[in-house]
Design a protein around this motif. Structure first.
Motif, mmCIF file in Angstrom:
data_model
loop_
_atom_site.group_PDB
_atom_site.id
_atom_site.type_symbol
_atom_site.label_atom_id
_atom_site.label_comp_id
_atom_site.label_asym_id
_atom_site.label_seq_id
_atom_site.Cartn_x
_atom_site.Cartn_y
_atom_site.Cartn_z
ATOM 1 N N LEU A 184 0.803 -1.386 -0.130
ATOM 2 C CA LEU A 184 -0.072 -0.108 -0.044
ATOM 3 C C LEU A 184 1.010 1.127 -0.094
ATOM 4 O O LEU A 184 1.678 1.555 0.838
ATOM 5 N N SER A 185 0.688 2.065 -0.767
ATOM 6 C CA SER A 185 1.437 3.486 -0.862
ATOM 7 C C SER A 185 1.205 4.174 0.409
ATOM 8 O O SER A 185 0.389 3.908 1.116
ATOM 9 N N ARG A 186 2.119 5.060 0.583
ATOM 10 C CA ARG A 186 1.833 5.995 2.073
ATOM 11 C C ARG A 186 0.464 6.562 2.034
ATOM 12 O O ARG A 186 -0.216 6.541 3.196
ATOM 13 N N GLU A 187 -0.016 6.994 0.546
ATOM 14 C CA GLU A 187 -1.603 7.505 0.770
ATOM 15 C C GLU A 187 -2.455 6.720 1.219
ATOM 16 O O GLU A 187 -3.466 6.875 1.773
ATOM 17 N N GLU A 188 -2.176 5.441 0.595
ATOM 18 C CA GLU A 188 -3.213 4.355 0.654
ATOM 19 C C GLU A 188 -3.162 3.791 2.013
ATOM 20 O O GLU A 188 -4.268 3.236 2.247
ATOM 21 N N SER A 189 -2.161 4.011 2.885
ATOM 22 C CA SER A 189 -2.238 3.496 4.143
ATOM 23 C C SER A 189 -2.609 4.381 5.085
ATOM 24 O O SER A 189 -2.953 3.754 6.150
ATOM 25 N N LEU A 190 -2.913 5.671 4.916
ATOM 26 C CA LEU A 190 -3.289 6.722 5.873
ATOM 27 C C LEU A 190 -4.614 6.177 6.377
ATOM 28 O O LEU A 190 -4.732 6.622 7.751
ATOM 29 N N GLY A 191 -5.412 5.749 5.927
ATOM 30 C CA GLY A 191 -7.083 5.248 6.468
ATOM 31 C C GLY A 191 -6.976 4.273 7.405
ATOM 32 O O GLY A 191 -7.753 4.328 8.316
ATOM 33 N N ILE A 192 -5.732 3.420 7.188
ATOM 34 C CA ILE A 192 -6.052 2.232 8.196
ATOM 35 C C ILE A 192 -5.944 2.357 9.758
ATOM 36 O O ILE A 192 -7.210 1.865 10.215
ATOM 37 N N PRO A 193 -5.301 3.380 10.128
ATOM 38 C CA PRO A 193 -5.387 3.438 11.552
ATOM 39 C C PRO A 193 -6.536 4.378 12.139
ATOM 40 O O PRO A 193 -7.085 3.806 13.064
ATOM 41 N N TRP A 194 -7.082 5.058 11.257
ATOM 42 C CA TRP A 194 -8.556 5.621 11.396
ATOM 43 C C TRP A 194 -9.614 4.463 11.607
ATOM 44 O O TRP A 194 -10.415 4.420 12.622
ATOM 45 N N ILE A 195 -9.574 3.463 10.755
ATOM 46 C CA ILE A 195 -10.648 2.431 10.790
ATOM 47 C C ILE A 195 -10.324 1.332 11.916
ATOM 48 O O ILE A 195 -11.387 1.115 12.714
ATOM 49 N N THR A 196 -9.114 1.364 12.132
ATOM 50 C CA THR A 196 -8.725 -0.170 13.120
ATOM 51 C C THR A 196 -8.685 0.723 14.547
ATOM 52 O O THR A 196 -8.495 -0.182 15.783
ATOM 53 N N SER A 228 -7.911 3.969 1.298
ATOM 54 C CA SER A 228 -7.368 2.815 1.821
ATOM 55 C C SER A 228 -8.268 1.673 1.760
ATOM 56 O O SER A 228 -7.810 0.494 1.542
ATOM 57 N N PHE A 229 -9.497 1.802 1.856
ATOM 58 C CA PHE A 229 -10.317 0.696 2.096
ATOM 59 C C PHE A 229 -10.565 0.054 0.600
ATOM 60 O O PHE A 229 -10.351 -1.172 0.312
ATOM 61 N N ARG A 230 -10.404 1.047 -0.429
ATOM 62 C CA ARG A 230 -10.415 0.594 -1.869
ATOM 63 C C ARG A 230 -9.316 -0.295 -2.187
ATOM 64 O O ARG A 230 -9.410 -1.531 -2.808
ATOM 65 N N ALA A 231 -8.080 0.149 -1.602
ATOM 66 C CA ALA A 231 -6.858 -0.573 -1.999
ATOM 67 C C ALA A 231 -6.888 -1.951 -1.556
ATOM 68 O O ALA A 231 -6.445 -2.750 -2.019
ATOM 69 N N LEU A 232 -7.434 -1.900 -0.162
ATOM 70 C CA LEU A 232 -7.351 -3.241 0.294
ATOM 71 C C LEU A 232 -8.288 -4.153 -0.061
ATOM 72 O O LEU A 232 -8.277 -5.383 -0.371
ATOM 73 N N LYS A 233 -9.511 -3.649 -0.688
ATOM 74 C CA LYS A 233 -10.603 -4.491 -1.319
ATOM 75 C C LYS A 233 -9.938 -5.044 -2.529
ATOM 76 O O LYS A 233 -10.162 -6.117 -2.569
ATOM 77 N N LYS A 234 -9.226 -4.354 -3.135
ATOM 78 C CA LYS A 234 -8.890 -4.817 -4.501
ATOM 79 C C LYS A 234 -7.642 -5.778 -4.365
ATOM 80 O O LYS A 234 -7.776 -6.667 -5.049
ATOM 81 N N MET A 235 -7.068 -5.747 -3.152
ATOM 82 C CA MET A 235 -6.136 -6.660 -2.823
ATOM 83 C C MET A 235 -6.958 -8.010 -2.096
ATOM 84 O O MET A 235 -6.081 -8.947 -1.913
ATOM 85 N N LYS A 236 -8.046 -7.852 -1.728
ATOM 86 C CA LYS A 236 -8.876 -8.833 -1.099
ATOM 87 C C LYS A 236 -8.213 -9.265 0.222
ATOM 88 O O LYS A 236 -8.185 -10.311 0.631
ATOM 89 N N ALA A 237 -7.706 -8.218 1.016
ATOM 90 C CA ALA A 237 -6.929 -8.551 2.155
ATOM 91 C C ALA A 237 -7.455 -7.509 3.278
ATOM 92 O O ALA A 237 -7.576 -6.509 3.255
ATOM 93 N N ASP A 238 -7.876 -8.399 4.434
ATOM 94 C CA ASP A 238 -8.560 -7.574 5.388
ATOM 95 C C ASP A 238 -7.994 -7.270 6.331
ATOM 96 O O ASP A 238 -7.657 -7.999 7.439
ATOM 97 N N ALA A 239 -7.048 -5.822 6.301
ATOM 98 C CA ALA A 239 -6.520 -5.420 7.508
ATOM 99 C C ALA A 239 -6.936 -4.575 8.301
ATOM 100 O O ALA A 239 -6.444 -3.804 9.022
ATOM 101 N N LEU A 240 -8.319 -4.541 8.176
ATOM 102 C CA LEU A 240 -9.121 -3.402 8.954
ATOM 103 C C LEU A 240 -9.896 -4.106 10.087
ATOM 104 O O LEU A 240 -10.554 -3.557 10.599
#
Lengths: 518, 404
Positions: free
Chosen positions: B237-249, B336-348
């Motif tokens: 995940l690029s830096r920008e794509e990773s920004l949303g993860i801590p918000w959700i988790t 972030s959600f879109r990127a992870l969804k594309k990867m099919k990886a639930d890191a959230l």
């Protein structure tokens, strides 16, 4: 294997004075081997009676002898003499009328005669009496009351016990003005005939303890008691332990406090150190100043002392264990810095620590033994040569010097010197355990100590009271000291009866509510 | 007497018999500060150790500064332990791993799978699960060769990078070994690890000469976030794509949100909002058989910087600004959600939330959570409260009267 004491020649207890003055004088001379400090003076009394006085030079006050004994006897008037028709009359007249000294006693045995002399009395004999008069004239050179050198305080009385047992008793009497302060005398030491006295507060001290102390004192059959340390080893409960079970102190205030708590004290003539018993382990950490300073400061200082004792016992062994077995417990940065200091040190950490500890013990002993005049040399040698130079020479690491120095300083914090020595001895044992088994070794060593300490008794009182057995009421004056008005009861186990020390409602209340109520 | 003698003998013999087994003097230890794992072409482990040279920190003898603070060497083996054992052939000291605070794995190792590494970490008693795991997109060993100008111990410097970042900037993925392990124990969740990269000329920074310059030729830097599926690396995940993860988790402690004060439409001047406190609630629902996750974020913080001419004393202005911040956060989260969804990886942590809410239905989803996750729709609501606006009220252009 029972050995009886080989008694040196001494007068029999039953030997009585003879009625012949010459015989008595010869007997004294033969007993003392004609020692020149035994002064005998024969003279003709005013009534024509041939008399003699005997005293020991240096133990007596010659002015008193001249003015209060010789002068009255020699200046009897005709009228006085007329009334003395018999020898017995002259005896009572001299004893009860003419002698102007504090105490006079009748002596009829050689044994008592001699001890009267040793106590500084002057003994008066006359032809035809089979008795003698001992008049108190004692006065000898002695050290005045000075500040105790072994236990100094910032706030608190500055007087200390002296070598004279009478002075010491007086110091206690001045503090506790109660007829209940009882004193039981003993003479111990067949040759030295040392005065020993047991003092306690009747009605507060445990009678069983007093009885036990006297019983143990009476058991002693030795030739000499020169210091209370002799007695301590004869009467303590357990010899083979590093921990003392009797406190010694030269502070009258702390002895008085102990008496008031129901402890029994033993004073020995010839030493300023008074024994206090029974004691618990925690009593050794109490300085008399704790009761004079504010309670919060006193409590803090007490906790500090316990910590310092633990440090002085454990620090070197913990250092060895952690740096050689449990390096993962050291923070990374510290580990690197410790490792850097150890680069190039040829010895294992244990040997390094052992060497430094022994060096320090030697320094300390040298500091005590050597003449005062060259005292400053020790600090130079100790600080510069053994500290800095040893590090620079690569013999020891700088951290080890810090560990040893802090250990040494900590061991001086404990108010009682004999417990501090215990920690010093235990330290070496723990260091060996740490070097072989690491922290596990230290823990097993400490468990062994704990088991040992719980088994110790001091005159029937468990050594670890009030922690084990747990006595919550005594905790008010163990690790912390509560304010004085809260110390309503005396420590249980020392004083079983009459436990209440003071009134309950002594809390200062400036609002004056108390008065309104009443 | 006899009994005492026997007891004494038993005690003294047992002390001798202990043989000082695990005893090591400090100067016999090779303190490992960081470890790197690579896989070579033959799929052999290549393990690189960064070992602290204690004498280099000793400033007294003038030794400090003249030699590098660490030494780095590698050894090869078919298993991790074999490689570590083989290191004894070339180092004079016993390697001591308890203070290794960083483990760098190469992307190749991550793709191969980290379960062997984690197994070794759990099994070995010298290793600490508090070490940080990082991924390097290139060779992991090169990361250990880079000297850091501020810290004499590069391994600790990397660990501090993550630690400090965790305090000030929560967007970094958790990377301790035990966190990684617990994330991987959950079959439906994906673990994330931060990337460490060498920015600049890495080779030049491996010499002490580099430390003499004011600007280092190369620095170690945390950058992207690597996403794992089970124990295998799945993608970046690029830096920008990773920004949303801590918000959700709900892991966010503090961060800075940059936003346009006039909103997306008029991209003019930027302001910063520093988040002090944030709370996120996940509410999983099913609507018409589709999984829907409602994410409610409530962030509180301060307006710390603005280039716009604003009248911050008026509450309407603040409400307007809050709205813009909300939009910005929502955008980050959705990215972030879109990127992870594309990867099919639930890191959230969505899998856990659905598992708790619908334990019965979970049995059906769990076997195929990857696909279910890719079909989830997310509904984000953000509430932002500006608590303070710093030490001045009006913006500087407003005070100086230059604007308008």
């Amino acid at each position: 294997m029972k050995r009886t004491m080989n008694k040196i020649s001494q007068p029999e207890h039953t030997e009585r004075l003879s009625s012949s003055l010459r015989k008595n004088m010869d007997r004294i001379k033969s007993l003392t081997g004609n020692s020149s400090d035994f002064i005998t003076r024969t003279f003709q009394g005013a009534n024509g009676l041939s008399m003699a006085i005997v005293y020991i030079n240096g133990l007596t006050d010659t002015t008193v002898i001249n003015d209060n004994i010789l002068k009255p006897i020699l200046s009897e008037t005709e009228a006085d003499m007329a009334e003395q028709r018999t020898l017995a009359d002259s005896f009572t007249a001299i004893k009860d009328i003419f002698l102007t000294v504090g105490t006079t006693n009748t002596v009829n045995k050689i044994d008592d005669f001699m001890s009267a002399l040793y106590n500084g009395n002057t003994v008066i004999l006359a032809e035809g009496w089979d008795l003698a008069i001992s008049a108190s004239t004692s006065k000898w050179e002695q050290r005045g009351i000075e500040e105790p050198s072994s236990q100094s305080v910032i706030r608190g009385p500055k007087d200390g016990f002296t070598e004279n047992i009478n002075t010491n008793v007086a110091l206690l009497r001045r503090r506790i003005k109660s007829p209940n302060l009882w004193k039981i005398d003993r003479k111990i030491g067949l040759v030295t005939q040392t005065d020993v006295c047991v003092m306690y507060l009747k009605g507060i001290a445990d009678d069983a303890v007093v009885k036990e102390v006297l019983q143990r004192l009476d058991r002693i059959e030795t030739d000499s008691i020169l210091e209370s340390g002799y007695l301590e080893e004869f009467i303590q409960d357990q010899t083979f332990t590093p921990f003392p079970t009797i406190i010694n102190t030269e502070r009258p205030d702390s002895v008085a406090a102990s008496i008031l708590e129901g402890q029994v004290v033993v004073l020995v003539d010839g030493t300023p150190f008074v024994l206090v018993l029974p004691v618990t382990f925690f009593k050794f950490f109490i300085a008399s100043e704790d009761y004079y300073q504010r309670f919060d400061i006193a409590s803090f200082l007490r906790i500090l002392r316990y910590c310092a004792f633990t440090v002085s016992m454990l620090l070197p062994s913990l250092y060895i264990a952690i740096t050689t077995f449990h390096q993962e417990m050291i923070p990374s940065t510290l580990l690197v810095s410790l490792a850097a200091q150890r680069e190039g040190i040829p010895f294992p950490a244990f040997f390094e620590a052992f060497m430094m500890e022994i060096t320090f013990e030697v320094l300390r002993e040298a500091g005590i033994r050597m003449p005062r005049a060259i005292g400053s040399a020790i600090s130079i040698v100790g600080a510069l040569v053994l500290g800095q130079a040893a590090v620079e020479a690569g013999l020891v690491s700088a951290a080890m010097v810090i560990v040893v120095a802090f250990t040494a300083i900590s061991s001086f914090v404990v108010p009682a010197f004999n417990v501090a020595i215990a920690a010093r001895l235990i330290r070496f044992g723990l260091m060996i355990l740490a070097a072989t088994l690491g922290l596990f070794g230290i823990m097993s060593g400490l468990f062994f100590l704990l088991i040992h300490m719980t088994a110790l008794r001091s005159f029937g009182v468990p050594y670890l009271v009030p922690v084990s057995p747990f006595v919550p009421k005594n905790l008010k004056d163990t690790v912390i000291r509560v304010p004085w008005w809260m110390m309503v009861t005396r420590p249980r186990l020392f004083s079983k009866k009459n436990n209440v020390r003071q009134n309950v409602n002594l809390r200062p209340d400036p609002s004056g509510k108390e008065e309104e109520k009443s | 007497m006899r009994r005492g003698l026997i007891l004494l003998m038993i005690i003294s013999l047992s002390l001798l018999a202990s043989g000082c087994g695990s005893q090591t003097e400090l100067n016999r230890l090779g303190i490992v500060s960081a470890m790197a794992l690579d896989l070579d072409e033959n799929n052999q482990w290549l393990i690189t150790f960064q070992i602290i040279k204690p004498q280099s920190t000793q400033s007294k003898n003038g030794g400090g500064g003249s030699q590098s603070p660490v030494t780095v060497f590698s050894s090869r083996g078919k298993t991790i332990l074999e490689a570590i054992q083989k290191s004894n052939l070339e180092t004079s000291r016993r390697l001591f791993f308890s203070h290794a605070s960083v483990v760098v794995v190469s992307q190749r190792v991550a793709k191969y799978g980290v379960s062997q590494l984690l197994d070794y970490y759990l099994r070995d008693n010298g290793q600490r699960e508090t070490a940080n795991v990082l991924i390097s997109s290139g060779d992991a060993k090169e990361v250990l060769e880079v000297l850091t100008p501020l810290e004499s111990n590069p391994g600790n410097a990397i660990a501090d990078l993550i630690g400090e970042q965790g305090e000030g900037h929560s967007s970094i993925a958790p990377s301790k070994v035990h966190e990684l392990i617990s994330a991987m124990m959950n079959p439906s969740a994906s673990a994330t690890l931060p990337e460490i990269k060498i920015a600049g000329e890495g080779k030049q920074q491996s010499s002490l000469d580099a430390l003499k310059e004011t600007r280092s030729p190369a620095v170690l830097k945390l950058d992207k976030v690597g996403v794992f599926k089970q124990d295998k690396f799945a993608g970046w995940l690029s830096r920008e794509e990773s920004l949303g993860i801590p918000w959700i988790t709900n892991r966010l402690k503090s961060t800075t949100v940059v936003f346009f004060c006039e909103g997306e439409n008029r991209k003019e001047q930027l302001s910063s909002f520093s988040v002090e406190k944030s709370r996120t609630k996940l509410k999983p629902t099913i609507s018409d058989g589709n999984l829907l996750m409602s994410v409610a974020i409530h962030a509180k913080g301060n307006l710390n910087e603005t280039a716009c001419n604003l009248d911050l004393k008026k509450s309407e202005t603040l409400i307007k600004l809050e709205k813009h911040i909300q939009e910005q956060i929502k955008k980050d989260v959705e990215k972030s959600f879109r990127a992870l969804k594309k990867m099919k990886a639930d890191a959230l942590g969505f899998g856990d939330a659905f598992h708790k809410a619908y334990p019965q239905a979970w049995k059906k989803w769990s076997s195929n959570w990857e696909n279910e996750f890719s079909k989830i729709s997310m509904n984000v609501t953000v509430k932002v409260t500006i608590r303070r606006t710093g030490m001045i009220n009006d913006s500087f252009p407003g005070i100086s009267g230059k604007a308008e």
